[in-house]
Design an enzyme around this catalytic site. Sequence first.
Site, PDB file in Angstrom:
ATOM      1  N   HIS A  30      -7.329   4.517  -7.570  1.00  0.00           N
ATOM      2  CA  HIS A  30      -6.059   4.351  -6.840  1.00  0.00           C
ATOM      3  C   HIS A  30      -6.065   5.972  -6.418  1.00  0.00           C
ATOM      4  CE1 HIS A  30      -1.782   2.947  -5.996  1.00  0.00           C
ATOM      5  NE2 HIS A  30      -1.823   4.598  -5.669  1.00  0.00           N
ATOM      6  N   HIS A  61      -4.953   8.821  -3.330  1.00  0.00           N
ATOM      7  CA  HIS A  61      -4.411   9.286  -1.837  1.00  0.00           C
ATOM      8  C   HIS A  61      -5.109  10.562  -1.549  1.00  0.00           C
ATOM      9  CE1 HIS A  61      -0.966   6.350  -2.095  1.00  0.00           C
ATOM     10  NE2 HIS A  61      -1.236   6.614  -3.377  1.00  0.00           N
ATOM     11  N   LYS A  95      -3.791  -3.424   0.367  1.00  0.00           N
ATOM     12  CA  LYS A  95      -2.790  -2.840  -0.443  1.00  0.00           C
ATOM     13  C   LYS A  95      -1.496  -3.339   0.032  1.00  0.00           C
ATOM     14  CE  LYS A  95      -0.545  -0.102  -3.033  1.00  0.00           C
ATOM     15  NZ  LYS A  95      -0.796   1.423  -3.406  1.00  0.00           N
ATOM     16  N   HIS A 151       1.868  -2.307  -5.027  1.00  0.00           N
ATOM     17  CA  HIS A 151       3.071  -1.484  -5.371  1.00  0.00           C
ATOM     18  C   HIS A 151       4.082  -2.106  -5.860  1.00  0.00           C
ATOM     19  CE1 HIS A 151       5.378   2.533  -5.290  1.00  0.00           C
ATOM     20  NE2 HIS A 151       5.946   1.567  -5.491  1.00  0.00           N
ATOM     21  N   HIS A 196      -0.441   1.429 -10.725  1.00  0.00           N
ATOM     22  CA  HIS A 196       0.324   2.417 -11.667  1.00  0.00           C
ATOM     23  C   HIS A 196       1.530   1.694 -12.347  1.00  0.00           C
ATOM     24  CE1 HIS A 196       2.406   1.875  -7.787  1.00  0.00           C
ATOM     25  NE2 HIS A 196       1.853   2.756  -7.071  1.00  0.00           N
ATOM     26  N   ASP A 236      -3.604   7.783  -8.755  1.00  0.00           N
ATOM     27  CA  ASP A 236      -2.462   7.786  -7.770  1.00  0.00           C
ATOM     28  C   ASP A 236      -2.135   9.045  -7.621  1.00  0.00           C
ATOM     29  OD1 ASP A 236      -0.606   7.079  -6.027  1.00  0.00           O
ATOM     30  OD2 ASP A 236       1.105   6.743  -7.539  1.00  0.00           O
TER      31      ASP A 236
HETATM   32  O1  DOR Z   1       4.440   8.843  -6.163  1.00  0.00           O
HETATM   33  C1  DOR Z   1       3.629   8.266  -5.088  1.00  0.00           C
HETATM   34  N1  DOR Z   1       3.216   8.899  -3.902  1.00  0.00           N
HETATM   35  N2  DOR Z   1       3.889   6.860  -5.133  1.00  0.00           N
HETATM   36  C2  DOR Z   1       3.207   6.375  -4.107  1.00  0.00           C
HETATM   37  O2  DOR Z   1       3.533   4.772  -4.298  1.00  0.00           O
HETATM   38  C3  DOR Z   1       2.881   6.793  -2.875  1.00  0.00           C
HETATM   39  C4  DOR Z   1       2.476   8.363  -3.124  1.00  0.00           C
HETATM   40  C5  DOR Z   1       2.084   8.944  -2.062  1.00  0.00           C
HETATM   41  O3  DOR Z   1       1.586   8.733  -1.014  1.00  0.00           O
HETATM   42  O4  DOR Z   1       2.525  10.102  -1.780  1.00  0.00           O
HETATM   43 ZN    ZN Z   2      -0.320   5.324  -4.805  1.00  0.00          ZN
END
Ligand code: DOR
Ligand code: ZN
Length: 345
Positions: A13, A15, A99, A136, A174, A247
């Site tokens: 997971h 970003h 997702k 999520h 998460h 995450d």
């Molecule tokens: O804290 C988070 N940031 N939770 C998420 O689900 C998305 C993520 C983000 O993309 O910044």
């Molecule tokens: Zn995330």
Amino acid sequence: MTRITLRRPDDWHLHLRDGAMLAAVLPHSARHFARALVMPNLVPPVRTGADAAAYRARILAALPPDVDFTPLMTLYLTEETNPRDVVCAHRAGLIAAVKLYPAGATTNSTSGVRDFDRIRPVLEAMAEAGVPLCVHGEVTDPEVDIFDREAVFLTRVLDPIRRATPGLRVVLEHVTTAEGLDYVRSGGPQIGGTITAHHLVINRNAILAGGIRPHYYCLPVAKRESHRQALVAAATAAPPCFFLGTDSAPHPDADKEAACGCAGCYTAPVALPVLAEVFDRAGALDRLERFASLNGAAFYGLAPNAATVTLERGPPLPRPGRLPAGEAGVTVFDPGFPLHWQVLR
Ligand code: DOR
Ligand code: ZN
């Protein structure tokens, strides 16, 4: 034990963002992880197989030379998602999962799902074709307290979806609560759960006690200490259903340190050192490989990575600092205690 060697870990997971931020953060994930499941919540989101192919090409173009890193792509599920596009993209090896963001649950989730009945056809097609659904797991009902949103999601949304769609493979992303852990543990081989490094080391006091600390604010928000302890017990026991998904979610510091700050902890550079510390303290270093390198691959039907990584324990490392990224810096997650484990190169 002062050295430990494991199969190269995967991050289930992650970003990575796009543009200058992608270029700044990608090398840090690629250094420690062989593969990562890349989240699709860009603006606009990665909605179709074609979007995923284009985003994958941008990630590959931003990779430093001579690193061995494979991005595994996801699609952002909307009420308009075409089941055929999902199945074709999965069959073609273009995506590893889809997702589900409930609309309004988190960063860039406005295109997410409001009416869960409208995604039934696509979920049925995914169950049939073996495409995993990453979730999520938080309700967005303003009546529900933010610290209860994960637990309520399990009974109000996730369980009905799973009962209505037998065979659907699901990852509860998460996990932050004992209820979430229990739900995954008792759900059989069709469900897995990712656990982040930061939820293993912070509870809600870290965000709110003695001053507000925006770099510890993420969603789902960290819960009380008993939940953190349950997460550590689950991760360090490392049954097949639990695996690492960091995450890691970078935001420019200006967007975090604001009157209305963004959710996300940027953990990629320290995720493995933090995990090693947590597993070491729990006397579970021998199970770190299962959690970080084996269980996730097995859930997604992939072989573990052939290459290995070695971590070494030494004197305390410098406190994590700020990463230069585009015009702004990005603060790297500080676990609040010294880190001793570093990844050897
Ligand atoms: O804290 C988070 N940031 N939770 C998420 O689900 C998305 C993520 C983000 O993309 O910044
Ligand atoms: Zn995330």
